[in-house]
Scaffold this active site. Structure first.
Site, PDB file in Angstrom:
ATOM      1  N   HIS A 391       0.823  -1.216   0.000  1.00 43.90           N
ATOM      2  CA  HIS A 391       0.000   0.000   0.000  1.00 43.90           C
ATOM      3  C   HIS A 391       0.857   1.267   0.000  1.00 43.90           C
ATOM      4  CE1 HIS A 391      -3.640   2.165   0.087  1.00 43.90           C
ATOM      5  NE2 HIS A 391      -4.343   1.407   0.922  1.00 43.90           N
ATOM      6  N   ASP A 395      -2.418   2.227  -4.424  1.00 44.28           N
ATOM      7  CA  ASP A 395      -3.666   2.379  -3.684  1.00 44.28           C
ATOM      8  C   ASP A 395      -4.596   1.211  -3.967  1.00 44.28           C
ATOM      9  OD1 ASP A 395      -2.873   4.678  -2.458  1.00 44.28           O
ATOM     10  OD2 ASP A 395      -3.638   5.969  -4.065  1.00 44.28           O
TER      11      ASP A 395
END
Lengths: 419, 818
Positions: A391, A395
């Site tokens: 992450h 995204d």
């Protein structure tokens, strides 16, 4: 000590398979060694008696250095000892010398590799690096043997490390374990205890490093596997001449992934401390379960290979892993990884990233899934897909879009193959 | 140089002849009756007592060195012992008329003088004074030991205190007079007027002269005696001290009220041997040493040869000479004849003298003869005289036991940095006396009117202002000096061309109008005496600025800088302070003997603070710092920079007083890619190099001006190197042995993991400085810095080297030794 890969400078001897005095035949394992990437068995190049071993287990030995001598019992092999050889270079006993007087007898002990020569000036200069550049390379995980120095006399300096090509990146070693041990004593009862060593140790460190240094997020989805299953059945039933009968579900997945990543380059990437590098080429790693450990060979430029070529390459690499002959160079440089536990009945799981890669796709088994089609519920086979991303670099929405595209292409795999 | 003194050709060209003053030789002729009347029996006997004390003290050490024991107590004394057995009468006679206000400075052979002067002072000081001294000196540590084994009055205590303090010092103990830091050859005790003894032959001559100058300038009572050996007559600095002390100006130009020549007596303890060289008949040509006086001034230095084997002859001479000195008619030279029975040192087998010669002297042993004299004239009988021997033996047994005991007399701890803490006094004092400073005009009427009105920053909107209207580096130094001259009444300055001319580079211009002669004067061209007298002035308690014009001339004052100025604070265990600034300048254009940067030479000597400002702001701020401190500072200035205004420090040179922080380098330009550290005026060439790095190569160089050589805080430099990883050090000093290599070594160790290349040192070539027209080949230039960066640290794109700075050249030059 054979050179086990382009960038391998030295190996650690994990264990000897033969003891001094044992007889050995050509091709028989002599010892097991490990590089920072894999463990490999070294086979004897000749038959004879193991007269001497020059290094103990656990010692690190530079490549192309004699590690043992094999010959006829009673022969003097002291000249083959690496340090002795360096001190007495004129006493050259290697075959091909023109001096008749020292022509080796038939049972001349054979060195495993060519005798080591002293490091040439050039070799020394190759290793020249400033302390600052060395620290930075370690911090960024740059393989200094893969970069060229632009400092005075070819010294690697800070700017060279900063400008290192992505191919020079290597997974950073874990320097410290961040988590303290919860329990220091073994639980009661009998236990078989083995030291954490060799590739197991490397895996342990890499896994811990992965989980400690990345922000892992796993997304689960499934794809309609109807076309996949029927296409595969068709290949299985095809004429032998096509040589397509052994294409597996996983090969299809690898193929689909290799075609989808170029459209979602943010997942075909590596994240190092200060930069994200995205790739056009797909170097696709895939997990192989071997008796020794988990291995991840890499299919180079997978996006340029057709389904059959991917399938053949995957089989070749899998076999090499299982036989322990895979080259360390075939285990590095991946840009994305696929791991498949479907054949073991797993529906979905959370794959662990293989840093510095930012994505790994887990493949589950095929299950019937109730789907409403034209107002009625039908049970359609679906294959489980579990995508773990870092992450930090990607995204969730972007990863979801990738998964969506992949899922759509698996559903229409026949069309994808035709493209 | 003074306009008031005319050199009249008709006078100096007149035919005439020089008639030398007659120099008395052993002229003492008093009768025993007159001596009885003058001194009285008690004093005459006390002279004997002191001679016995010295003889026994020295004999004890002789035994310790030769047999490793005294009276059955074993002790291994590793250090030296230059004994004066045979010379007792000369020491005791000299000190008889001296008080604690009088100073004696001595040599490596001065144990006897220490004892004689102390015993004389003890006799004259009152009980409360003695107790006060012993209780306060080093917090009474030695006194507490002595009290353990002494019964008797304050004088008895003080005698044992002297014996113990001296012996503990010789044995290197913390309770010694100088915590053992001086040892046998340097022991001294200022409260009794026993000043530093010096292991450099003749070393006390100029220092004692400086102490006499201090007494004169600051109107302190007492005279100063330099006890030096006959062989020191061959030492240049001794001659320099004599000429310095004999200058006419004290009587011709200085205010009469100051008192004339410094009250200095050069006493040559003439034992006829300089180690093994015989000054009479072999190594010197004066025949009789006292003859030298006639070559110095019309008074022939009031020189005399005195019979040092008769204590009363010596006492008489000193008493008479003291009057001359107090009248300001000095200097005085005494040739005190004596003889040492002991060797130069315990290792001396006396191979250079015949036993028959020694026997002749034994037959005239002053101790025996003076004892006979006392008995013959019924001042004392045999038993009384013999009792002194028993008395001193009893004292010495106790003193020896205490001084050799590690429990009672420990050594300074080397597990903490005790000695390091003694290297500097690190004090800051506005004034060293509360008297009003003597000046001729108010500060407001001085040249400050002009300097303070000038532009304080050399640029206006980036453009240079006219130099004449802008404060220069030289004027900034002047302002710092002015401030302290008007604050500290003890502060004086001297050197060559300091008065009237204002110093060769005009730093002192305007001071002549402000200061009386005794605060600013011209010295003879005697670099050793300039520095040596300043050392004496400073350790006596005054602030002094000595100037050597070119740092190249430090060679002439090597011993005074390296062994005296640098060492007396620590050798005294900080009993003394050295508030002394030695101004020197780095020249250029004047060839090999006038254009050297010798910062590295003094950097190597422990005990010196070394500064080298490179801007006008620092010139004032750093000299202000040096002038308020109590430590010896070698203050380097740059002749290239004297006429330059401040162009780097925003706001320029403040008109008010300020100080630069000790040891703190100055960041001259901020940058991120590379660090350049400079020492001295080469800063401006480094800035040019930094400009080119930025303009042509997009490299931002951080430029740091070290400005201090010692002490030096490396924090700022290391912080910069940690950031940039690349560092070049530049100075105008010759590269080999340069201080920059010390700095390079320290940076390598402090920032090793941050270094992206070796620390590159760029210094001047290891040549003589060539003619002015060729200097660019000798001193580091902008191109050298760029080429060194390119060749050794960071190859620059499209850079063409114009000089040879690669590592192969380092090898080549070293192979050739150039």
């Amino acid at each position: 000590m054979p050179k086990l890969g382009q960038s391998v400078e030295s190996c650690i001897i994990i264990g000897w398979k033969k003891q001094k005095g044992d007889s050995i035949t050509a091709g028989e394992p002599l010892c097991e060694v490990e590089t920072d990437k894999s463990a490999v068995e070294v086979e004897s190049p000749v038959s004879g008696t193991l007269l001497d071993v020059f290094f103990d287990e656990g010692e690190e030995v530079a490549v192309q250095v004699n590690i043992a001598a094999i010959g006829a019992p009673g022969e003097d092999v002291t000249g083959l000892k690496p340090n002795v050889a360096a001190e007495n270079p004129p006493e050259d006993k290697s075959p091909g010398t023109s001096d008749e007087a020292v022509q080796p007898p038939p049972a001349q002990p054979a060195a495993l590799e060519v005798p080591q020569t002293r490091l040439s000036k050039q070799d020394r200069s190759k290793r020249r690096i400033s302390p600052r550049a060395a620290s930075l390379a370690e911090e960024l995980g740059v393989d200094i043997s893969a970069i060229k120095g632009t400092g005075p006399g070819g010294r690697i300096i800070e700017r060279d490390v900063r400008a290192a090509p992505p191919t020079a990146l290597k997974p950073a070693a874990v320097q410290t374990r961040l988590t303290p041990p919860i329990q220091t004593d073994l639980p009661p009862g009998e236990a078989q205890t083995a030291p954490l060593q060799g590739t197991r140790k490397i895996i342990a460190e890499r896994m811990l490093y992965s989980i400690q240094t990345t922000a892992q997020l796993t997304l689960n989805a499934s794809a309609d596997a109807s076309a996949l299953l029927s296409f595969r059945q068709r290949l299985k039933n095809s004429a032998e001449a096509f040589d397509l009968q052994n294409v597996t579900i996983n090969d299809f997945i690898l193929f689909a992934v290799s075609r989808t990543l170029p459209d979602h380059q943010e997942l075909n990437a590596v994240l190092l401390k200060e930069a994200i590098s995205q790739y056009e080429s797909v170097h696709l790693g895939f997990a192989v379960d071997t008796p020794r450990c988990l291995m991840v060979p890499v299919i180079r430029d997978a996006n340029t290979l057709n389904l059959k070529a991917i399938s053949l390459e995957a089989k070749r690499l899998t076999a090499a892993c299982l036989e322990g002959v895979v080259s360390p160079d075939e285990l590095t440089g991946g840009t994305f990884t696929v791991t498949n536990l479907g054949s073991l009945g797993i529906e979905s799981f959370t794959p662990i990233l293989n840093p510095p890669q930012v994505g790994i796709l887990g493949v589950g088994n095929v299950n019937l899934k109730p789907v409403e089609v034209d107002g009625e519920v039908r049970h359609i086979p679906h294959i489980g897909l579990s995508l773990t991303i870092d992450h930090q670099a990607i995204d969730g929405a972007a990863a979801s879009r990738f998964l969506g595209t992949l899922s759509g292409r698996l559903t229409a795999i026949d069309l994808l193959v035709a493209m | 140089m003074p306009k008031s003194l005319t050199i009249d050709p008709s006078e100096v060209r007149q035919r005439s002849a020089i008639k030398s003053q007659e120099i008395p030789v052993n002229a003492y002729a008093a009768t025993p009756e007159r001596e009885r009347k003058k001194y009285g029996s008690e004093n005459l006997v006390r002279i004997y007592r002191d001679m016995v004390y010295i003889r026994e003290f020295e004999s004890m050490l002789d035994g310790v060195k030769k047999e490793g024991a005294y009276r059955g107590v074993e002790y291994d004394h590793r250090g030296p012992a230059h004994l004066s057995i045979g010379q007792e009468a000369a020491a005791v006679g000299q000190c008889f008329h001296l008080s604690a206000d009088d100073f004696i400075f001595g040599s490596h052979r001065s144990h006897g003088e220490i004892l004689a002067k102390s015993f004389s002072a003890i006799e004259k000081l009152g009980e409360s004074d003695l107790i006060g001294i012993m209780e306060s000196y080093m917090d009474g540590a030695s006194l507490r030991v002595v009290q353990r084994f002494t019964r008797g009055d304050a004088k008895d205590l003080a005698i044992n205190y002297t014996l113990y303090g001296t012996l503990a010092e010789i044995f290197g103990r913390e309770n010694g007079f100088n915590k053992g830091m001086g040892g046998s050859m340097h022991a001294f005790f200022p409260p009794f007027g026993v000043m530093p003894n010096n292991a450099i032959v003749g070393g006390s001559a100029d220092i004692a002269t400086g102490a006499a100058l201090f007494k004169r300038v600051n109107r302190k009572p007492g005279i100063v005696i330099a006890n030096i050996g006959d062989a020191s007559m061959g030492c240049g600095p001794v001659w320099e001290a004599i000429t310095f002390a004999a200058m006419d100006q004290y009587r011709t130009l200085w205010d009469q009220e100051v008192g004339g020549n410094p009250p200095i007596l050069f006493n040559f303890m003439n034992n006829f041997y300089g180690m093994g060289g015989q000054s009479k008949g072999e190594t010197m040509g004066f025949g009789i040493l006292a003859r030298v006086g006639s070559g110095v001034n019309p008074d022939a230095m009031h020189a005399e040869r005195v019979d040092g084997y008769n204590p009363l002859a010596v006492a008489d001479a000193v008493e008479r000479k003291r009057d001359i000195l107090e009248e300001g008619q000095g200097p005085v030279l005494l040739d005190t004849v004596t003889y040492r029975f002991s060797g130069h040192s315990p290792s001396d087998a006396s191979s250079y003298r015949d036993k028959s010669e020694m026997d002749l002297w034994y037959q005239q042993d002053a101790l025996t003869n003076y004892g006979e004299y006392l008995k013959e004239n019924r001042h004392a009988d045999t038993s009384r005289l013999d009792a002194f021997r028993d008395d001193v033996t009893e004292r010495l047994v106790n003193v020896f036991e205490a001084a050799t005991s590690l429990e009672l007399s420990p050594r300074v701890s080397i597990h903490v940095d005790s000695i390091g803490e003694m290297m500097f006094s690190d004090q800051y004092q506005d004034r060293l006396s509360e008297k009003a400073p003597e000046v001729l005009i108010p500060k407001s009427e001085s040249r400050l009117k002009t300097t303070l009105a000038k532009h304080r920053f050399g640029l206006d909107g980036g453009k240079p202002l006219p130099k004449l209207q802008t404060l220069t580096y030289a004027e900034a130094l002047f302002e710092a000096l002015m401030h302290r001259f008007y604050e500290d009444p003890t502060m004086i300055a001297y050197g060559e061309e300091n008065r009237d001319w204002g110093g060769a580079f005009s730093v002192y211009r305007g001071l002549t109008e402000c200061l009386p002669y005794h605060r600013l004067f011209n010295s003879p061209i005697s670099e050793a005496a300039i520095v040596g007298t300043a050392v004496g002035y400073a350790l006596s308690g005054g602030r002094v600025v000595a100037e050597l014009m070119y740092c190249d001339f430090m060679g002439r004052a090597g011993d005074e800088i390296f062994n005296q100025m640098a060492k007396w604070q620590s050798m005294s265990a900080n009993v003394l302070q050295m508030p002394m600034v030695l101004r020197v300048s780095v020249g250029s254009k004047y060839g090999a003997q006038h254009s050297q940067d010798w910062t590295s030479i003094v950097a190597h000597i422990p005990g010196l603070k070394v500064m080298f400002p490179a801007t006008a702001y620092d010139a004032k701020g750093m000299l202000s710092l040096a002038l308020r401190g109590t430590d010896p500072v070698v203050f380097f200035e740059s002749q290239r920079l004297y006429p330059e205004p401040e162009t780097l420090v925003e706001g320029g040179v403040p008109t008010e007083y300020y100080e630069v922080e000790m040891g703190e380098p100055a960041l001259r330009r901020r940058g991120g890619d590379l660090t350049i550290v400079t020492v001295g005026a080469v800063l401006y060439r480094a800035l040019e190099a930094a400009d080119e790095l930025s303009d042509k190569h997009g490299i931002s160089a951080e430029v740091i001006d070290a400005r201090f050589i010692n002490p030096l805080n490396y924090d700022k430099i290391v912080e910069s190197v940690e950031k940039t990883g690349k560092v070049v050090l530049v100075s105008d000093a010759c590269e080999r042995g340069s201080f920059l290599h010390t700095m390079a070594s320290n940076i390598s160790q402090l920032a090793f993991n941050y270094l992206d290349g070796p620390v590159a040192v760029v210094g001047a070539r290891n040549w003589i400085t060539p003619p002015a027209e060729l200097e660019e080949a000798f001193f580091p230039q902008k191109e050298w810095i760029l080429d060194a960066i390119h060749e050794r640290v960071l190859p620059l794109t499209e850079h063409k080297v114009s000089t040879v700075q690669n590592v192969e050249e380092i090898v080549r030059r070293n192979q050739l030794g150039v």
